[in-house]
Write an enzyme that holds these catalytic residues in place. Sequence first.
Site, PDB file in Angstrom:
ATOM      1  CG  HIS A 269      -0.121   0.149   2.503  1.00 10.98           C
ATOM      2  ND1 HIS A 269       0.469  -0.930   3.136  1.00 10.98           N
ATOM      3  CD2 HIS A 269       0.223   1.247   3.236  1.00 10.98           C
ATOM      4  CE1 HIS A 269       1.128  -0.514   4.196  1.00 10.98           C
ATOM      5  NE2 HIS A 269       0.998   0.803   4.279  1.00 10.98           N
TER       6      HIS A 269
ATOM      7  CG  HIS B  66       7.513   4.689   0.722  1.00  7.83           C
ATOM      8  ND1 HIS B  66       7.260   5.808   1.499  1.00  7.83           N
ATOM      9  CD2 HIS B  66       7.505   3.639   1.584  1.00  7.83           C
ATOM     10  CE1 HIS B  66       7.126   5.442   2.763  1.00  7.83           C
ATOM     11  NE2 HIS B  66       7.255   4.124   2.851  1.00  7.83           N
TER      12      HIS B  66
END
Length: 178
Positions: free
Chosen positions: A37, A120
């Site tokens: 995620h 990220h």
Amino acid sequence: MPRLFTGLEIPSDISEKLSSLRGGLPGARWIDPENYHVTLRFIGDIDGLAANEIASTLFRINRKPFEVELQGLQSFGGKKPRAVVACVVPSRPLMELQSELERLMQRFGLDPEGRKFIPHVTLARLRDASDRDVADYLSLRGYFPKRTFMASRFVLFSSRTSVGGGPYVVEAPYALSA
């Protein structure tokens, strides 16, 4: 007391590509692909009442869907690397969504996020991995060609108190459909 955070889910086809990068790095604890995620805002351990209030308030966010672009790998932590991540290209809609979530959480009395937001996807958490091993890994596997997906929602995730890496549960989805 749930541990909460908001984030973007990674589509299964991209998760599959990212999972092919697993392995070959001593000291790495690889994240399961179903737990990939992009964290937008860590909320933390809060009581059930506050969790319900936050979950209700997040429905007020009114934004359009936007493209999310992943490209390349890097490590966080410098000389003492602590994670290997897939880079998410910071786009205006992504950064604005994250900023709005940050402002909302501060209105709930949460402290401002202490670190600059660097979007990220964490692939591995590192323990006792040398910077040399990480550099070698990135030189071999660091090329991750551009992958793009449309973010049509963000979600409120919960996790158990653990050393990180999941499992994460989607508590509530919030459509991006302004």
